[in-house]
Scaffold this active site. Sequence first.
Site, PDB file in Angstrom:
ATOM      1  N   GLN A  70      17.525 -15.282   8.103  1.00 53.99           N
ATOM      2  CA  GLN A  70      16.773 -13.758   8.045  1.00 53.99           C
ATOM      3  C   GLN A  70      17.324 -12.689   8.995  1.00 53.99           C
ATOM      4  O   GLN A  70      16.459 -11.096   9.016  1.00 53.99           O
ATOM      5  CB  GLN A  70      15.370 -13.494   7.003  1.00 53.99           C
ATOM      6  CG  GLN A  70      15.745 -15.129   6.094  1.00 53.99           C
ATOM      7  CD  GLN A  70      16.662 -13.653   4.697  1.00 53.99           C
ATOM      8  OE1 GLN A  70      16.128 -13.191   4.293  1.00 53.99           O
ATOM      9  NE2 GLN A  70      17.219 -15.048   4.315  1.00 53.99           N
ATOM     10  N   GLN A 108      -2.217   3.349   8.109  1.00 55.67           N
ATOM     11  CA  GLN A 108      -3.276   2.798   8.502  1.00 55.67           C
ATOM     12  C   GLN A 108      -2.716   3.736  10.012  1.00 55.67           C
ATOM     13  O   GLN A 108      -2.374   3.271  10.660  1.00 55.67           O
ATOM     14  CB  GLN A 108      -2.887   1.414   8.996  1.00 55.67           C
ATOM     15  CG  GLN A 108      -2.438   0.101   8.345  1.00 55.67           C
ATOM     16  CD  GLN A 108      -2.370  -1.345   8.465  1.00 55.67           C
ATOM     17  OE1 GLN A 108      -2.252  -1.787   9.476  1.00 55.67           O
ATOM     18  NE2 GLN A 108      -0.810  -1.683   8.184  1.00 55.67           N
ATOM     19  N   HIS A 157       0.685  10.498   4.168  1.00 51.00           N
ATOM     20  CA  HIS A 157      -0.393  10.046   3.503  1.00 51.00           C
ATOM     21  C   HIS A 157      -1.439  10.959   4.678  1.00 51.00           C
ATOM     22  O   HIS A 157      -2.238  11.266   4.113  1.00 51.00           O
ATOM     23  CB  HIS A 157      -0.818   8.507   4.068  1.00 51.00           C
ATOM     24  CG  HIS A 157      -2.110   8.172   3.407  1.00 51.00           C
ATOM     25  ND1 HIS A 157      -2.380   8.380   1.294  1.00 51.00           N
ATOM     26  CD2 HIS A 157      -3.192   7.927   3.463  1.00 51.00           C
ATOM     27  CE1 HIS A 157      -3.679   7.881   2.100  1.00 51.00           C
ATOM     28  NE2 HIS A 157      -4.233   7.653   3.441  1.00 51.00           N
ATOM     29  N   ASP A 162     -10.311  12.090  -5.416  1.00 50.93           N
ATOM     30  CA  ASP A 162     -10.474  11.245  -4.681  1.00 50.93           C
ATOM     31  C   ASP A 162     -11.071  13.352  -3.624  1.00 50.93           C
ATOM     32  O   ASP A 162     -10.359  13.996  -3.791  1.00 50.93           O
ATOM     33  CB  ASP A 162     -10.800  10.449  -3.282  1.00 50.93           C
ATOM     34  CG  ASP A 162      -8.906  10.786  -2.724  1.00 50.93           C
ATOM     35  OD1 ASP A 162      -9.054  11.672  -2.454  1.00 50.93           O
ATOM     36  OD2 ASP A 162      -8.002   9.447  -2.744  1.00 50.93           O
ATOM     37  N   LYS A 189     -15.569   9.518  -6.038  1.00 51.58           N
ATOM     38  CA  LYS A 189     -15.199   7.781  -6.227  1.00 51.58           C
ATOM     39  C   LYS A 189     -16.459   7.344  -5.104  1.00 51.58           C
ATOM     40  O   LYS A 189     -15.637   7.827  -3.728  1.00 51.58           O
ATOM     41  CB  LYS A 189     -14.345   7.159  -6.241  1.00 51.58           C
ATOM     42  CG  LYS A 189     -13.260   7.222  -5.376  1.00 51.58           C
ATOM     43  CD  LYS A 189     -11.889   6.806  -5.500  1.00 51.58           C
ATOM     44  CE  LYS A 189     -11.078   6.523  -4.080  1.00 51.58           C
ATOM     45  NZ  LYS A 189      -9.355   6.802  -4.409  1.00 51.58           N
ATOM     46  N   ARG A 202     -17.503   3.863  -3.609  1.00 47.39           N
ATOM     47  CA  ARG A 202     -16.804   2.457  -3.464  1.00 47.39           C
ATOM     48  C   ARG A 202     -18.109   1.694  -2.750  1.00 47.39           C
ATOM     49  O   ARG A 202     -18.522   1.326  -1.245  1.00 47.39           O
ATOM     50  CB  ARG A 202     -15.552   1.926  -1.992  1.00 47.39           C
ATOM     51  CG  ARG A 202     -14.320   2.989  -3.249  1.00 47.39           C
ATOM     52  CD  ARG A 202     -13.063   2.226  -2.002  1.00 47.39           C
ATOM     53  NE  ARG A 202     -12.041   2.542  -2.726  1.00 47.39           N
ATOM     54  CZ  ARG A 202     -11.104   2.464  -3.306  1.00 47.39           C
ATOM     55  NH1 ARG A 202     -10.945   1.328  -4.015  1.00 47.39           N
ATOM     56  NH2 ARG A 202      -9.983   3.185  -3.215  1.00 47.39           N
ATOM     57  N   ASP A 256      -1.283  12.633  -6.250  1.00 43.12           N
ATOM     58  CA  ASP A 256      -1.905  11.905  -5.325  1.00 43.12           C
ATOM     59  C   ASP A 256      -0.530  11.872  -4.535  1.00 43.12           C
ATOM     60  O   ASP A 256       1.089  12.500  -5.309  1.00 43.12           O
ATOM     61  CB  ASP A 256      -2.519  10.461  -5.072  1.00 43.12           C
ATOM     62  CG  ASP A 256      -3.388  10.338  -4.554  1.00 43.12           C
ATOM     63  OD1 ASP A 256      -3.572  10.806  -3.753  1.00 43.12           O
ATOM     64  OD2 ASP A 256      -4.406   9.542  -5.117  1.00 43.12           O
ATOM     65  N   ASP A 299      -0.317   3.130  -6.078  1.00 39.99           N
ATOM     66  CA  ASP A 299      -0.271   1.643  -5.496  1.00 39.99           C
ATOM     67  C   ASP A 299      -0.063   0.411  -5.951  1.00 39.99           C
ATOM     68  O   ASP A 299       0.685   0.612  -7.306  1.00 39.99           O
ATOM     69  CB  ASP A 299      -0.581   0.874  -3.940  1.00 39.99           C
ATOM     70  CG  ASP A 299      -0.464  -0.590  -3.663  1.00 39.99           C
ATOM     71  OD1 ASP A 299       0.684  -0.865  -4.348  1.00 39.99           O
ATOM     72  OD2 ASP A 299      -0.524  -0.417  -2.558  1.00 39.99           O
ATOM     73  N   GLY A 316      -4.934   1.212 -10.026  1.00 36.88           N
ATOM     74  CA  GLY A 316      -6.463   0.644 -10.857  1.00 36.88           C
ATOM     75  C   GLY A 316      -7.322   1.845 -10.398  1.00 36.88           C
ATOM     76  O   GLY A 316      -7.794   2.609 -11.553  1.00 36.88           O
TER      77      GLY A 316
END
Length: 344
Positions: free
Chosen positions: A47, A106, A139, A181, A204, A206, A230, A234, A237
Site C-alpha cells: 500500500q 480539527q 470549514h 447552528d 442546538k 449537545r 452548511d 457527514d 443525523g
Amino acid sequence: MRLTSEPKLIAGNANRTLARAIARRMSMHRGMSVDLVDARVERFNDQEIFVEVFENVRGEDMYIIQPTSKPANDNLMELLIMTDALRRSSAARITGVIPYFGYARQDRRTKARTPISAKLVANMMVEAGIERVLTMDLHAAQIQGFFDIPVDNLYASPVFALDIMHVFRGRLNEVTVVSPDVGGVARARELAKRIGCALAIVDKRREKPGEVAEMTVIGDVKDKICIIVDDIVDTAGTLCKAAEVLIENGASEVHSYITHGVLSGPAVERIENSVMKTLVITDTIEPTEAVRRASRIRIVPVAPVFAQAIINIWNGTSVSSLFDSTTLEPIYEGLYSHLPEEVT
C-alpha cells in the site's frame, strides 16, 4: 504574470471525474484542448504510494487536483508525493487544487492534549513544495492563516444562489435560509442576502459529542420554504433532525444546500427517509454510487468555477471576482436547461 504558455493539470485518484470535468471546461474557455498530464499514481502490494509522471514538466505551472476526502490519509499522501515528484522534476510552480480540505474540522484545540491537525496538514503541504492552494468552503476561515503561502478559498454560495433562484423561481418570497447552528450564521446570512430572503437559526445543544440533546428554532419559519445551508454533511443525523424541527415549527418544505457531501455511514438512507424534500451538494468529493442513485440528492458541479479560478490564477487576474453570482452566471449558462422550473 504568466509563467508558461499554458497551465498544466495533473490529478490523483481522489476525484478524477472532477479533474476531467475541469480539464473539459478549461478547454472550452481556452478554445484549445487541455488534457490531464499523463501520469500514474498507484500502490505497491504493501500500500505504499508510487507516482510517475510521463511528460516533461520542467518550467511548467502545475495544478494538482486532489481533494483530501475519504480515505483522507491515502489521498493526502498522494497529494504530497505527487508534489514531491513535480518539484524534483523542476516544475516552475505547484498549486494544490484541493476542492475538499480534509482535517479542516480539527482547526483548534477543543480540550487539553489534543492536536490542531489542520495546521499540521498545512505544514506538510508547504514542506512538500506546494506554493499555492485553491480550495472551496474551508470549514473555518482561519485555516487560511495556517499556511505561509497564498490560499484562494472559493465559495459555493454564489453557485447555490444561482441554483435557488432558478429552482424556486416565482416563490422566492416564501423562502427562508436556515443556519443549522449558531456557528454557521455568517454563511447563511451571506446566502440570504444574495437571494433577498429572510434568515432563521436552529440552535442546538449537545449533552455529549455526536448527540444532539435539544434544538430550538430562532426566527419565523411558519409556512416557509426552509433552505438549510452548511459546509459539510457527514452522517446527516443533525441535518435530518433539524429538518424535523423546522417542519414541527410550521415550515411547509425543507431543502438543504451543503457544499461537501461526505455522506458517511447511514447518511444516504437517513436522507432518503427524512422529511427533507431535497439535498443539494457539490461534487468536490467524488459521489458514491449510492449518492448518485439517491432520489432526494442532487449534485451541482463545481468544475466551471474551479476551471475559471485556475485560468485567473495563471493569468494573474482576480479570483475574488468569482465570488459574485453575476460573474458566475455566464460560466454556468445552460446548466439548468434540463431542470424543472420549480421544485414540486
